[in-house]
Design a protein around this motif. Structure first.
Motif, PDB file in Angstrom:
ATOM      1  N   GLN A 112      39.076  47.156  40.217  1.00  0.00           N
ATOM      2  CA  GLN A 112      40.368  46.525  40.464  1.00  0.00           C
ATOM      3  C   GLN A 112      40.989  47.036  41.768  1.00  0.00           C
ATOM      4  O   GLN A 112      41.519  46.254  42.566  1.00  0.00           O
ATOM      5  CB  GLN A 112      41.312  46.794  39.289  1.00  0.00           C
ATOM      6  CG  GLN A 112      40.868  46.146  37.986  1.00  0.00           C
ATOM      7  CD  GLN A 112      41.851  46.393  36.852  1.00  0.00           C
ATOM      8  OE1 GLN A 112      43.049  46.550  37.080  1.00  0.00           O
ATOM      9  NE2 GLN A 112      41.359  46.425  35.627  1.00  0.00           N
ATOM     10  N   ILE A 113      40.889  48.355  42.006  1.00  0.00           N
ATOM     11  CA  ILE A 113      41.447  48.927  43.232  1.00  0.00           C
ATOM     12  C   ILE A 113      40.678  48.423  44.453  1.00  0.00           C
ATOM     13  O   ILE A 113      41.273  48.070  45.482  1.00  0.00           O
ATOM     14  CB  ILE A 113      41.422  50.468  43.172  1.00  0.00           C
ATOM     15  CG1 ILE A 113      42.426  50.979  42.137  1.00  0.00           C
ATOM     16  CG2 ILE A 113      41.723  51.067  44.545  1.00  0.00           C
ATOM     17  CD1 ILE A 113      43.877  50.741  42.510  1.00  0.00           C
ATOM     18  N   GLU A 115      39.057  45.604  44.802  1.00  0.00           N
ATOM     19  CA  GLU A 115      39.416  44.204  45.052  1.00  0.00           C
ATOM     20  C   GLU A 115      40.816  44.093  45.640  1.00  0.00           C
ATOM     21  O   GLU A 115      41.068  43.242  46.508  1.00  0.00           O
ATOM     22  CB  GLU A 115      39.309  43.404  43.757  1.00  0.00           C
ATOM     23  CG  GLU A 115      37.864  43.232  43.284  1.00  0.00           C
ATOM     24  CD  GLU A 115      37.764  42.445  41.994  1.00  0.00           C
ATOM     25  OE1 GLU A 115      38.815  42.191  41.359  1.00  0.00           O
ATOM     26  OE2 GLU A 115      36.629  42.079  41.613  1.00  0.00           O
ATOM     27  N   GLN A 116      41.719  44.957  45.185  1.00  0.00           N
ATOM     28  CA  GLN A 116      43.077  44.932  45.737  1.00  0.00           C
ATOM     29  C   GLN A 116      43.072  45.345  47.210  1.00  0.00           C
ATOM     30  O   GLN A 116      43.738  44.713  48.048  1.00  0.00           O
ATOM     31  CB  GLN A 116      43.988  45.863  44.932  1.00  0.00           C
ATOM     32  CG  GLN A 116      45.455  45.788  45.340  1.00  0.00           C
ATOM     33  CD  GLN A 116      46.341  46.664  44.471  1.00  0.00           C
ATOM     34  OE1 GLN A 116      45.890  47.267  43.488  1.00  0.00           O
ATOM     35  NE2 GLN A 116      47.618  46.748  44.808  1.00  0.00           N
ATOM     36  N   ASP A 119      41.588  42.531  49.261  1.00  0.00           N
ATOM     37  CA  ASP A 119      42.544  41.425  49.440  1.00  0.00           C
ATOM     38  C   ASP A 119      43.555  41.748  50.535  1.00  0.00           C
ATOM     39  O   ASP A 119      43.920  40.881  51.345  1.00  0.00           O
ATOM     40  CB  ASP A 119      43.281  41.151  48.124  1.00  0.00           C
ATOM     41  CG  ASP A 119      42.392  40.472  47.090  1.00  0.00           C
ATOM     42  OD1 ASP A 119      41.330  39.944  47.478  1.00  0.00           O
ATOM     43  OD2 ASP A 119      42.761  40.473  45.902  1.00  0.00           O
ATOM     44  N   GLU A 237      51.630  47.678  51.106  1.00  0.00           N
ATOM     45  CA  GLU A 237      51.091  46.715  50.148  1.00  0.00           C
ATOM     46  C   GLU A 237      50.539  47.417  48.909  1.00  0.00           C
ATOM     47  O   GLU A 237      50.660  46.934  47.786  1.00  0.00           O
ATOM     48  CB  GLU A 237      49.982  45.882  50.806  1.00  0.00           C
ATOM     49  CG  GLU A 237      50.464  44.802  51.745  1.00  0.00           C
ATOM     50  CD  GLU A 237      51.100  43.642  50.996  1.00  0.00           C
ATOM     51  OE1 GLU A 237      50.703  43.375  49.849  1.00  0.00           O
ATOM     52  OE2 GLU A 237      52.010  43.010  51.569  1.00  0.00           O
ATOM     53  N   MET A 238      49.952  48.573  49.113  1.00  0.00           N
ATOM     54  CA  MET A 238      49.308  49.289  48.015  1.00  0.00           C
ATOM     55  C   MET A 238      50.302  50.100  47.190  1.00  0.00           C
ATOM     56  O   MET A 238      50.248  50.101  45.949  1.00  0.00           O
ATOM     57  CB  MET A 238      48.211  50.214  48.568  1.00  0.00           C
ATOM     58  CG  MET A 238      47.490  51.051  47.512  1.00  0.00           C
ATOM     59  SD  MET A 238      46.640  50.078  46.240  1.00  0.00           S
ATOM     60  CE  MET A 238      45.384  49.263  47.232  1.00  0.00           C
ATOM     61  N   LYS A 321      47.829  56.184  42.920  1.00  0.00           N
ATOM     62  CA  LYS A 321      48.555  54.997  42.480  1.00  0.00           C
ATOM     63  C   LYS A 321      48.934  55.068  41.010  1.00  0.00           C
ATOM     64  O   LYS A 321      50.024  54.666  40.607  1.00  0.00           O
ATOM     65  CB  LYS A 321      47.715  53.741  42.748  1.00  0.00           C
ATOM     66  CG  LYS A 321      48.441  52.427  42.456  1.00  0.00           C
ATOM     67  CD  LYS A 321      47.591  51.242  42.852  1.00  0.00           C
ATOM     68  CE  LYS A 321      48.281  49.928  42.531  1.00  0.00           C
ATOM     69  NZ  LYS A 321      49.476  49.699  43.360  1.00  0.00           N
ATOM     70  N   ARG A 343      44.062  43.885  32.607  1.00  0.00           N
ATOM     71  CA  ARG A 343      44.935  42.922  33.283  1.00  0.00           C
ATOM     72  C   ARG A 343      45.227  41.773  32.327  1.00  0.00           C
ATOM     73  O   ARG A 343      44.327  41.147  31.813  1.00  0.00           O
ATOM     74  CB  ARG A 343      44.253  42.378  34.542  1.00  0.00           C
ATOM     75  CG  ARG A 343      44.245  43.364  35.706  1.00  0.00           C
ATOM     76  CD  ARG A 343      43.637  42.729  36.934  1.00  0.00           C
ATOM     77  NE  ARG A 343      43.743  43.613  38.084  1.00  0.00           N
ATOM     78  CZ  ARG A 343      43.234  43.320  39.274  1.00  0.00           C
ATOM     79  NH1 ARG A 343      42.584  42.196  39.452  1.00  0.00           N
ATOM     80  NH2 ARG A 343      43.375  44.164  40.279  1.00  0.00           N
TER      81      ARG A 343
END
Length: 344
Positions: A112-113, A115-116, A119, A237-238, A321, A343
Motif C-alpha cells: 500500500q505504501i 503504491e501510494q 502515485d 502528500e505523504m 506514517k 482498506r
C-alpha cells in the motif's frame, strides 16, 4: 470330520444371520474364521486323514469358508448401508441457511505504501523503472562511483554469489541501467522501487531484506532547489500539508553535494517527543546532486547536464506514517497486525 464341518456351517450361518450389529458380526468372524477359530481347529486334524480323504476334506473346508465369508460380507454391507442412512438422517443439511462469510484478502501495508509513493511521483511526472534483484558488481558499485576496494563499500555489507554477481544492496543500479539505455538523452525522470539485500542482523529497526524506492532526475539546469521542491511536495502528500523538511549535509559516493532529509515529527508536530528524541525531526531519506563521474560513466556530458537523486526505505516511511516501532512486524505475517491496514 465331515460331520464336524457340516455342523459348524449350519451353526455359524444361523448365528451370522441373527447378528444384530457390526460388533457382533466381527466377533463371529473371529470365532469361526480367525487364526484360533473353530474352522482352523478342525483343519488341524487333516493330518490324520488318509491321502485319498485329504483332497475331499480340503474342498469341503473351502466350501464352508466361502459360504461363511459370503454371508459375512452381505451382512456387513447391510449394516454399513443402514448406518449411512441413519447418519444422513441425523446430519441433514438445510440448503436454505446462509453460508459462512469468507474473509477477503488485503494488500500488505508495504504494498500500500509503495503504491501510494508511486502515485505521488507519477503525479509529479515520474516514470517507474525496474531492474534485477541479482546484480553485477559493475552496476551495483562501479557505475555509481564505487570502484573496487572503495572504502564506502563497507557501508553496504553485501551478499555475494560469485566475485561479480551479488544481491543488490540498493535500487540505484536501475538508475545506471536507465541512463545507459537513454544514451545521453534527456529528460530522465524515474523512480525505482524494489527489494534490496544487506548482511544486517535483524532487529527492531534493521532487516537483511527490505524495500527501497530511489529517484533520479537528469536534465539541463537541474539544481538542489529542484530536489528540495520535489521532496517537499512528496512529504506533504505523504505526511500532511503542515509538514516541513530540512536538508542536512551528508556523504554518498554517487552524489555531490549530498544531504539527509528530515521531516517534522508527525507525532509532536515539531515540538519534540520520545519518537523524535526531542529534536522535532525524523529522518526519511538520503539525497543529493548526481556525481559528475556517475553521469559520465553512463554517457552523459556532466558539463551540459546535471541531475539529482534520492533514496528512501519503504519500511522506514511506513513506520513513521503509522507509528510502528518494530520492522519485523512487516514480515511476521501476523494476521492481527495486517488486519489494521485493511482498506475499506
Amino acid at each position: 470330520m465331515r460331520d464336524q464341518l457340516v455342523e459348524l456351517k449350519s451353526r455359524a450361518l444361523e448365528q451370522l444371520q441373527a447378528a444384530g450389529n457390526l460388533n457382533e458380526l466381527n466377533e463371529l468372524r473371529v470365532k469361526y474364521l480367525g487364526k484360533k477359530g473353530e474352522l482352523t481347529d478342525i483343519m488341524k486334524g487333516m493330518g490324520k486323514l488318509s491321502p485319498e480323504e485329504r483332497p475331499l476334506m480340503g474342498q469341503l473346508v473351502n466350501e464352508v469358508r466361502d459360504a461363511l465369508e459370503q454371508v459375512l460380507e452381505q451382512k456387513k454391507e447391510s449394516f454399513e448401508s443402514a448406518a449411512l442412512q441413519e447418519q444422513l438422517k441425523s446430519e441433514r443439511l438445510d440448503v436454505t441457511l446462509p453460508g459462512r462469510k469468507l474473509s477477503k484478502g488485503n494488500k500488505h501495508p508495504l504494498t500500500q505504501i509503495i503504491e501510494q509513493i508511486e502515485d505521488i511521483f507519477i503525479g509529479l511526472g515520474f516514470e517507474i523503472a525496474e531492474g534485477p534483484e541479482m546484480e553485477t558488481d559493475y552496476y551495483n558499485f562501479e557505475a555509481l562511483n564505487l570502484p573496487k576496494d572503495h572504502p564506502a563499500r563497507d557501508m553496504q555489507d553485501t551478499f555475494y554469489i560469485t566475485e561479480d554477481l551479488l544481491m543488490r544492496t540498493h535500487t540505484s543500479p536501475n538508475q545506471a541501467r536507465v541512463m545507459e539505455k537513454k544514451q545521453g538523452e534527456v529528460p530522465v525522470k524515474i523512480i525505482c522501487p524494489g527489494r534490496v539485500y544487506r548482511r544486517d542482523d535483524d532487529d527492531a529497526t534493521h532487516s537483511h531484506v527490505f524495500t527501497q524506492i530511489e529517484g533520479l532526475v537528469i536534465g539541463k539546469d537541474i539544481r538542489m532547489s529542484d530536489l528540495k521542491g520535489i521532496l517537499l511536495a512528496f512529504s506533504r502528500e505523504m505526511f500532511g500539508e503542515d509538514v516541513s523538511i530540512r536538508l542536512r549535509p551528508s556523504f554518498f559516493p554517487f552524489t555531490e553535494p549530498s544531504a539527509e532529509v528530515d521531516v517534522t515529527c508527525a507525532v509532536c508536530k515539531g515540538d519534540g517527543c520520545r519518537v523524535c528524541k526531542d529534536t522535532g525531526w525524523l529522518e526519511i531519506l538520503g539525497s543529493g546532486m548526481v556525481h559528475p563521474k556517475v553521469l559520465e560513466m553512463s554517457g552523459y556530458d556532466s558539463e551540459k547536464y546535471t541531475g539529482f537523486a534520492f533514496g528512501m526505505g519503504v519500511e522506514r516511511i511506513a513506520m513513521l506514517k503509522y507509528g510502528i516501532e518494530d520492522i519485523r512486524h512487516f514480515y511476521n505475517n501476523d494476521i492481527r497486525f495486517l488486519k489494521q491496514f485493511n482498506r475499506k
